[in-house]
Scaffold this motif. Structure first.
Motif: not given
Length: 505
Positions: A84-92, A126-134
């Motif tokens: 039961l885990t999740l992953n996060i990608t965010a713009p640098a 994330a990069e194109r849209g300036d969003v956080v993806v989970v």
């Protein structure tokens, strides 16, 4: 905001990985491991840790057949009940203001899949849209979508709808913690494909999910999946028998048997049901009257679901993937489709046959079987939800020449390629080696521009009007993309009033 990969969450500090353009955190726990006394129980809060948790690598996928956790040509992710885990990608780059959050729920028929699949990384979004993806893992099949609660005891109870409860727990974690990663907890969009798309609709019908997301995107949902408590109990009894247990010994067996033994018993039972009852999928959410009071499609039609803006659509040739690689899963032959239509009568089959030129030849039957599972119930969602909240409909028609030559066309799951923007990856380049690279770039722009606009504002681009029963405006995503009103009307009318089969026990 987010200048470092070491982030303090409510449960402890996590350390991620800094890439050239994005920051990544992998396999952050959002609930306690559902093992031991917590097997078949609702998710419990994370146990806080001291020190720094290494979140630079994926850990385990949910329990499933090994093949379902394939993450590369020869690579398989380990499977475990503790997943039961999740992953996060965010713009640098630091954010000037909190970023919109997109939470992805993977598909796989509620039986297989993993958020570690490279396709789901979210880097390009994330990069194109300036969003956080989970993205998240949730309990699958045996441990997430079989309701063994009838075999619970006062000392060792079992809960229902465990996979759905996990998804709610993950969204609650996002609500509490995503601001530390640069995300806006008040601007969360959930999106998913296939079973993940059905999970999106289920969350819309789940009271406990209220306020945890503001908008929803459902890509190719088998929208009328759901079984009653009685049907769920009947299926669970068959699974217990396949495990070699009796009703009297079921509790002990389910608590102590090795996870893979229980999984194999459930998989065996599912295979039997698939052969006996085409069109029936009993490993799915249960209308238990409590956590999920109503079937998602019923809640949406009657207006009791969360009235959030919704994008929903299907692919032109959904059934081709299953006919080629999983022929027993969908009713994609005339005999299996006829069996799936038994509750609707001979007149319904005649209407459907007339609406699909060439039926009962193989291609027409495959098209009809895919539409039966995905497009037919999605039409009901479009109609029903549009009465209460903004609803936007699409159909994905684009297929690179390689997919057409393979007999797949715009089949199930191929929309994920442009959504996640992997056209320039080795896989994407191979897919377009025979042609279609420019078209894939165009449909990638269409998907991502609309999905990102929706995540920011609650509406796609202005060129995409909302769906209404009067006009049935549908974006046909292709090269070129176009707008149609009531596409395939004859087929739509043929599917009206078709009743899905119920689990016969």
């Amino acid at each position: 905001m987010v200048a470092t990969t070491e982030i303090t969450t409510a449960d402890g500090i996590v350390r991620g990985h800094r890439g050239r353009r994005v920051l990544r955190w992998r396999s952050i726990p959002y609930a306690a491991p559902p093992v031991g006394e917590l097997r078949f129980r609702a998710p419990q809060p994370v146990r806080p840790w001291s020190g720094v948790l290494d979140a630079t690598k994926f850990t385990s996928a949910a329990m499933q057949h090994r093949a379902g956790a394939r993450i590369g040509p020869r690579a398989y992710q380990p499977t475990s009940e503790d997943a039961l885990t999740l992953n996060i990608t965010a713009p640098a780059l630091p954010a000037r203001s909190p970023r919109p959050v997109l939470v992805f729920i993977h598909g796989g028929g509620y039986l297989i899949g993993t958020s570690a699949l490279p396709l789901y990384s979210g880097t390009r979004l994330a990069e194109r849209g300036d969003v956080v993806v989970v993205s998240l893992n949730y309990r699958l099949g045996t441990f997430g979508y079989v309701d063994f609660s009838e075999f619970g005891t006062p000392d060792r109870p079992f809960d229902s709808n465990l996979g759905l409860r996990d998804q709610v727990a993950a969204l609650q974690w996002v609500r509490t913690n995503i601001a530390a990663f640069g995300g806006d907890p008040d601007n969360v969009t959930i999106f998913g494909e296939s079973a993940g798309a059905h999970a999106v609709l289920s969350l819309m019908a789940t009271p406990a999910a209220k306020g945890l997301f503001r908008r929803a995107i459902s890509q190719s949902p088998p929208a009328d999946w759901a079984i009653t408590k009685e049907e769920a109990y009947a299926f669970a009894r068959r699974c217990v028998a396949a495990l070699g247990a009796t009703p009297d010994t079921a509790n002990a067996a389910l608590c102590t048997a090795p996870a893979n033994d229980i999984r194999r018993a459930v998989d065996h039972t599912l295979s039997q049901v698939g052969r006996e009852q085409p069109g029936v999928f009993p490993a799915c959410p249960v209308t238990d009257g409590e956590f999920l009071p109503r079937a998602p499609i019923d809640a949406i039609l009657e207006g009791s679901a969360h009235r959030v803006p919704l994008i929903i659509g299907t692919n032109l040739e959904e059934g081709a993937l299953f006919a080629k690689f999983a022929p027993g899963r969908l009713p994609t032959t005339p005999d299996r489709l006829r069996a799936a239509l038994t509750r609707s009568g001979a007149a319904a089959e005649s209407r459907i046959a007339a609406a699909y030129p060439g039926y009962p030849d193989a291609k027409a039957a495959i098209l009809a079987g895919g539409d039966f599972v995905f497009w037919r119930p999605s039409l009901s969602i479009m109609e029903g939800h549009s009465r209460y909240a903004p609803t936007y409909a699409y159909r994905y028609d684009f297929a690179p020449r390689a997919l057409s030559l393979a007999g797949l066309g715009a089949t199930h799951a191929t929309d994920l390629i442009p959504v996640f923007g992997v056209g320039n990856s080795p896989f994407g380049r191979a897919l377009t080696a025979a042609g279609g690279r420019q078209g894939l770039r165009a449909v990638t722009d269409q998907f991502q521009d609309n999905w990102l606009a929706f995540a920011r504002t609650g509406a796609p681009l202005p060129s995409w009007p909302a769906y209404t029963e009067a006009r049935r405006s549908t974006l046909i995503i292709d090269s070129p993309t176009r707008m149609e009103h009531d596409p395939d009307q004859a087929k739509r009318l043929a599917w009206q009033d078709v009743r899905v089969p119920t689990f016969a026990g």
